[in-house]
Design a protein around this motif. Structure first.
Motif, PDB file in Angstrom:
ATOM      1  N   THR A 177      52.280  53.411  49.024  1.00 29.51           N
ATOM      2  CA  THR A 177      53.282  53.882  47.427  1.00 29.51           C
ATOM      3  C   THR A 177      52.428  54.068  46.275  1.00 29.51           C
ATOM      4  N   ILE A 178      53.058  54.557  45.546  1.00 30.40           N
ATOM      5  CA  ILE A 178      52.711  54.442  43.847  1.00 30.40           C
ATOM      6  C   ILE A 178      54.059  54.503  43.427  1.00 30.40           C
ATOM      7  N   ALA A 179      53.445  53.286  42.576  1.00 33.03           N
ATOM      8  CA  ALA A 179      55.158  52.770  41.907  1.00 33.03           C
ATOM      9  C   ALA A 179      55.021  52.952  40.769  1.00 33.03           C
ATOM     10  N   TRP A 180      55.609  53.093  39.362  1.00 35.61           N
ATOM     11  CA  TRP A 180      55.856  53.340  38.337  1.00 35.61           C
ATOM     12  C   TRP A 180      57.058  52.725  37.925  1.00 35.61           C
ATOM     13  N   PRO A 181      56.823  52.116  36.661  1.00 41.50           N
ATOM     14  CA  PRO A 181      58.217  51.789  35.865  1.00 41.50           C
ATOM     15  C   PRO A 181      59.627  51.886  36.033  1.00 41.50           C
ATOM     16  N   GLY A 182      60.266  52.785  36.709  1.00 46.35           N
ATOM     17  CA  GLY A 182      61.539  53.254  36.493  1.00 46.35           C
ATOM     18  C   GLY A 182      61.988  53.525  38.367  1.00 46.35           C
ATOM     19  N   LEU A 183      60.972  53.186  38.832  1.00 46.29           N
ATOM     20  CA  LEU A 183      61.812  52.986  40.109  1.00 46.29           C
ATOM     21  C   LEU A 183      60.244  51.903  40.405  1.00 46.29           C
ATOM     22  N   PRO A 184      60.650  50.395  40.360  1.00 48.05           N
ATOM     23  CA  PRO A 184      59.104  49.205  40.750  1.00 48.05           C
ATOM     24  C   PRO A 184      59.493  49.172  42.211  1.00 48.05           C
ATOM     25  N   LEU A 206      45.523  59.475  45.808  1.00 52.78           N
ATOM     26  CA  LEU A 206      45.582  58.079  45.854  1.00 52.78           C
ATOM     27  C   LEU A 206      47.625  57.442  46.879  1.00 52.78           C
ATOM     28  N   GLY A 207      48.049  58.540  47.123  1.00 55.01           N
ATOM     29  CA  GLY A 207      49.136  58.001  47.998  1.00 55.01           C
ATOM     30  C   GLY A 207      49.931  58.831  47.877  1.00 55.01           C
ATOM     31  N   ARG A 208      51.813  58.408  47.966  1.00 51.26           N
ATOM     32  CA  ARG A 208      52.834  59.155  47.657  1.00 51.26           C
ATOM     33  C   ARG A 208      53.641  58.385  46.586  1.00 51.26           C
ATOM     34  N   ALA A 209      53.878  58.915  45.917  1.00 49.20           N
ATOM     35  CA  ALA A 209      54.948  59.007  44.565  1.00 49.20           C
ATOM     36  C   ALA A 209      56.335  59.439  44.643  1.00 49.20           C
TER      37      ALA A 209
END
Length: 261
Positions: A177-184, A206-209
């Motif tokens: 999983t690729i995480a970002w601040p909106g969906l930590p 690099l993964g799924r987001a």
């Protein structure tokens, strides 16, 4: 006399009554009753300590005291009108300052502004990067784009979207999983700074987001990434927001309408 105590309503009535030399015609102009005009004049006379009108056999006459103040009074009203026009001029300005997260600007806002600018060559935009709360007064902002469950303390309109979608490279790639601040997700093997970078990372294999469909729309359309599931509703979304004074401006409402069309 303190400026804050200027009896502006009474002075406005005085100007009308002096021009018409008639309380009745002044009342017609001001859309009030003749009795209300008389009350305002008497209150003004009491405050100023002078008599402003006398009734004679020929009708209503100005006293010398009233006549002495009329010219500067009318000059003052002209200055008021100029001040109002100057303050309203910003509503017809062709310059707009917008704050938005970097990824929203790149993947959603910029293409729309290009189309809007193509339709009106006089428009000028100032774009600022803002991932969190913004100070509209300090940044001289007209409009901002914000991720959240609503407009917060400002006025706002939701940007229409199908919610969230999970994307990956067309040929697959890493399974993480690729995480970002909106969906930590602290357990994700890859952490990036925003949803736009999450889409780019997914496109690189690099993964799924899981990202806002709004931002993935173009990359999905070009085949740069593919959707691994159907888009699903989300309580969070992107909002166009501004404090009430900015939100009411015609140029801001025109921009909101164009962006959400």
């Amino acid at each position: 006399m303190k400026r804050t105590h200027l009896p502006l309503n009474g002075l406005r009535v005085l100007d009308a009554a002096a021009r018409h030399l008639s309380f009745t015609r002044a009342a017609d102009e001001l859309a009030v009753t003749p009795a209300a005009v008389g009350q305002q004049i008497r209150a003004l006379e009491d405050m100023l300590g002078v008599v402003l009108f006398r009734r004679t056999t020929r009708g209503l006459e100005l006293t010398p005291e009233a006549a002495a103040g009329l010219e500067p009074l009318r000059d003052g009203f002209l200055h008021f009108e100029e001040a109002v026009r100057a303050m309203q001029a910003g509503q017809t300005s062709k310059s707009l300052t917008i704050a938005a997260p970097r990824d929203v600007t790149e993947k959603w806002l910029m293409p729309r502004l290009a189309r809007i600018a193509a339709a009106d060559g006089e428009l000028r935009f100032v774009l600022l990067a803002a991932d969190g709360a913004v100070d509209f007064a300090e940044a001289n902002l007209d409009l901002a784009v914000r991720w959240g469950e609503g407009p917060g303390a400002e006025e706002g309109e939701a940007i229409e979207s199908e919610g969230l979608v999970t994307v990956a490279a067309p040929g697959g790639g890493a399974a993480g999983t690729i995480a970002w601040p909106g969906l930590p997700d602290p357990t994700a093997p890859l952490q990036v700074g925003d949803a736009g970078l999450a889409i780019d990372a997914a496109a690189a294999g690099l993964g799924r987001a899981t990202v806002p469909e709004l931002l993935a729309r173009t990359d999905l359309g070009t085949g740069r990434v593919v959707a691994l599931d159907e888009a699903r509703p989300s309580a969070h979304g992107y909002w166009l927001v501004a404090p009430l004074p900015q939100w009411r401006q015609r140029k801001v409402q025109a921009l909101v309408d164009a962006l959400t069309a």
